[in-house]
Write an enzyme that holds these catalytic residues in place. Structure first.
Site, mmCIF file in Angstrom:
data_model
loop_
_atom_site.group_PDB
_atom_site.id
_atom_site.type_symbol
_atom_site.label_atom_id
_atom_site.label_comp_id
_atom_site.label_asym_id
_atom_site.label_seq_id
_atom_site.Cartn_x
_atom_site.Cartn_y
_atom_site.Cartn_z
ATOM 1 N N HIS A 17 0.798 -1.718 0.156
ATOM 2 C CA HIS A 17 -0.058 -0.275 0.022
ATOM 3 C C HIS A 17 0.888 1.224 -0.190
ATOM 4 O O HIS A 17 1.946 1.583 0.814
ATOM 5 C CB HIS A 17 -1.064 -0.131 1.165
ATOM 6 C CG HIS A 17 -1.666 1.617 1.393
ATOM 7 N ND1 HIS A 17 -2.364 1.473 0.803
ATOM 8 C CD2 HIS A 17 -1.519 2.482 2.530
ATOM 9 C CE1 HIS A 17 -2.631 2.607 1.171
ATOM 10 N NE2 HIS A 17 -2.142 3.047 2.423
ATOM 11 N N GLY B 283 2.841 5.118 3.982
ATOM 12 C CA GLY B 283 2.439 6.318 5.190
ATOM 13 C C GLY B 283 0.731 5.247 5.030
ATOM 14 O O GLY B 283 0.528 4.849 4.891
ATOM 15 N N SER C 220 -2.968 4.985 5.676
ATOM 16 C CA SER C 220 -4.365 6.206 4.931
ATOM 17 C C SER C 220 -4.275 7.571 5.959
ATOM 18 O O SER C 220 -4.670 7.507 6.966
ATOM 19 C CB SER C 220 -5.280 5.776 5.528
ATOM 20 O OG SER C 220 -4.602 4.157 4.536
ATOM 21 N N GLY C 221 -3.907 8.673 5.166
ATOM 22 C CA GLY C 221 -4.403 9.376 5.258
ATOM 23 C C GLY C 221 -4.001 10.749 5.114
ATOM 24 O O GLY C 221 -3.715 12.015 5.294
ATOM 25 N N VAL C 222 -2.352 9.914 5.204
ATOM 26 C CA VAL C 222 -1.171 10.927 5.383
ATOM 27 C C VAL C 222 -0.827 12.452 4.592
ATOM 28 O O VAL C 222 -0.466 13.312 4.525
ATOM 29 C CB VAL C 222 -0.083 10.359 6.163
ATOM 30 C CG1 VAL C 222 0.737 9.852 4.897
ATOM 31 C CG2 VAL C 222 1.169 10.387 6.731
ATOM 32 N N GLY C 223 -1.221 11.401 3.094
ATOM 33 C CA GLY C 223 -1.287 12.810 2.236
ATOM 34 C C GLY C 223 -0.291 12.355 1.374
ATOM 35 O O GLY C 223 0.557 12.909 0.300
ATOM 36 N N LYS C 224 -0.156 11.113 0.279
ATOM 37 C CA LYS C 224 0.571 10.588 0.065
ATOM 38 C C LYS C 224 -0.354 10.655 -1.533
ATOM 39 O O LYS C 224 0.924 11.067 -2.046
ATOM 40 C CB LYS C 224 0.127 8.991 0.289
ATOM 41 C CG LYS C 224 1.485 8.431 1.190
ATOM 42 C CD LYS C 224 1.065 6.896 0.975
ATOM 43 C CE LYS C 224 -0.526 6.754 0.826
ATOM 44 N NZ LYS C 224 -1.127 6.671 2.952
ATOM 45 N N SER C 225 -1.419 10.551 -1.417
ATOM 46 C CA SER C 225 -1.938 10.886 -2.455
ATOM 47 C C SER C 225 -2.086 12.396 -3.075
ATOM 48 O O SER C 225 -1.153 12.524 -4.122
ATOM 49 C CB SER C 225 -3.869 10.595 -3.059
ATOM 50 O OG SER C 225 -3.697 9.070 -2.840
ATOM 51 N N ASP D 238 -2.177 3.426 -4.376
ATOM 52 C CA ASP D 238 -2.236 2.680 -3.668
ATOM 53 C C ASP D 238 -2.553 1.713 -3.558
ATOM 54 O O ASP D 238 -1.646 1.209 -2.429
ATOM 55 C CB ASP D 238 -4.721 3.014 -3.987
ATOM 56 C CG ASP D 238 -4.768 2.420 -2.886
ATOM 57 O OD1 ASP D 238 -5.204 2.668 -1.570
ATOM 58 O OD2 ASP D 238 -5.693 0.947 -2.874
ATOM 59 N N GLU E 107 -6.988 9.502 -5.780
ATOM 60 C CA GLU E 107 -7.696 9.219 -5.049
ATOM 61 C C GLU E 107 -7.178 10.338 -4.204
ATOM 62 O O GLU E 107 -6.842 10.131 -3.115
ATOM 63 C CB GLU E 107 -7.661 7.652 -4.566
ATOM 64 C CG GLU E 107 -8.818 7.921 -3.191
ATOM 65 C CD GLU E 107 -9.128 6.939 -2.561
ATOM 66 O OE1 GLU E 107 -10.598 7.535 -1.763
ATOM 67 O OE2 GLU E 107 -8.797 6.326 -2.563
ATOM 68 N N ARG F 116 19.195 15.061 11.564
ATOM 69 C CA ARG F 116 19.126 16.213 11.448
ATOM 70 C C ARG F 116 19.987 16.650 10.411
ATOM 71 O O ARG F 116 19.895 17.554 9.469
ATOM 72 C CB ARG F 116 19.268 16.954 13.128
ATOM 73 C CG ARG F 116 18.217 17.772 13.485
ATOM 74 C CD ARG F 116 16.734 17.997 12.593
ATOM 75 N NE ARG F 116 17.868 19.783 12.661
ATOM 76 C CZ ARG F 116 17.379 20.422 13.180
ATOM 77 N NH1 ARG F 116 17.567 20.395 14.820
ATOM 78 N NH2 ARG F 116 18.284 21.575 13.323
#
Length: 322
Positions: free
Chosen positions: A142, A157, A159-164, A181, A206, A247
């Site tokens: 995924h 990452g 779901s919802g973390v901002g990949k797409s 996806d 998506e 860092r």
């Protein structure tokens, strides 16, 4: 136990421009399962130990001339011996004339018989490369897979973390989408992983809140790519104030996929961070490292410090003003 993959003989014929001479049934119902191939010179000379009948066998000028040099009774006996082992398929290269005995025993033992006008060595090399991809060990992960400045970047990452959304921004900046996806990863070599999209979701993406879009239709053919080598992994995760993030970049982090270690960078996500630009820089930095340049090590050298020293948070804070 590793999964057994296969490719239909019909697909192999189409993709490699082979010409069927004889097929015992519809080629779409015949499957090749071995990425290895064979030249049956030893079989024709009488030694058939360790013969693997799942391999495609190639007959070139050497094999055909050898058979033609034998008396008819010997030639027939050698050809029948070979065909009775039921190889996965037999390919006659260089556009050579197929001996009548080979055609006859191919029908008797139901062995697919093909032809190519290409040279034996080149046709074998092409077939091996093709089968190594089609029959490669594979998994599906995924994530989102994009090509950034020629580097294959696998973005992972939750779901919802901002990949797409990050992928859309990268496409807008001129980079290319490979998969969204679900990323199908194939091990095509001892140190090579290739990522692609499953056929049924290829080019679709998506972004949350918008729904399904077709990247090829919206952004054009130049915004998508069918497959790419995986050069690095970027793992997106919500910013954790209690976690100490790297860092300097002195220590290399890796993720093992199908037995291959791929360089990985963890990028914390919080409002205000432009993830697309960060991934662009990460891709360029990864390319520089592959070419032998490490900016963090050069900085340590300029400061008169060894790059294998432990660096404290206090020392890093003193460099923030540089």
């Amino acid at each position: 136990m590793a999964a057994k993959y296969s490719v239909s003989l019909a697909k192999l014929i189409k993709d490699n421009d082979f010409k069927p001479i004889y097929l015992p049934c519809d080629a779409s119902g015949i499957y090749i399962t071995s990425p290895d191939i064979n030249r049956p010179g030893l079989i024709f000379s009488g030694y058939d130990n360790y013969f693997d009948n799942t391999r495609i066998n190639f007959l070139g000028r050497t094999e055909i001339e050898y058979l033609n040099s034998k008396e008819q009774s010997v030639r027939i006996e050698r050809i029948e011996r070979f065909m009775s082992l039921c190889p996965a398929a037999v390919v006659i290269s260089r556009g050579l004339e197929c001996p009548a005995e080979i055609r006859e025993y191919a029908k008797i033992y139901e062995v697919p018989l093909l032809a190519t006008t290409d040279t034996t060595s080149r046709s074998m090399a092409t077939t091996i490369a093709y089968l190594n991809v089609e029959l490669a060990e594979r998994i599906t992960r995924h994530g989102v897979f994009v090509e950034v400045y020629g580097e294959g970047v696998l973005i992972l990452g939750d779901s919802g973390v901002g990949k797409s959304e990050t992928a859309v921004e990268l496409i807008k900046r001129g980079h290319r989408l490979v998969a969204d996806d679900a990323v199908e990863i194939k091990k095509t070599g001892a140190k090579t992983l290739v990522g692609s999209a499953p056929d049924n979701i290829r080019h679709f993406i998506e972004p949350r809140g918008i729904g399904i879009i077709n990247a090829r239709r919206i952004f054009g053919m130049g915004a998508v790519k069918l497959a790419e080598k995986i050069d690095m992994i970027v793992k997106l995760e919500p910013w954790d104030v209690d976690k100490v993030y790297d860092r300097m970049g002195l220590e290399s982090e890796y993720m093992n996929i199908l037995g291959i270690d791929i360089p990985m960078t963890t990028v914390p996500v919080k409002p205000g961070r432009n993830l697309a630009i960060i991934i662009e820089v990460a891709a360029m930095n990864n390319r520089q490292k592959k070419m032998g340049y490490n900016a963090a090590k050069e900085l340590m050298k300029n400061l008169g410090m060894s790059d294998d020293l432990e660096v404290s948070d206090e020392e890093i804070k003193t460099w923030d003003s540089f």
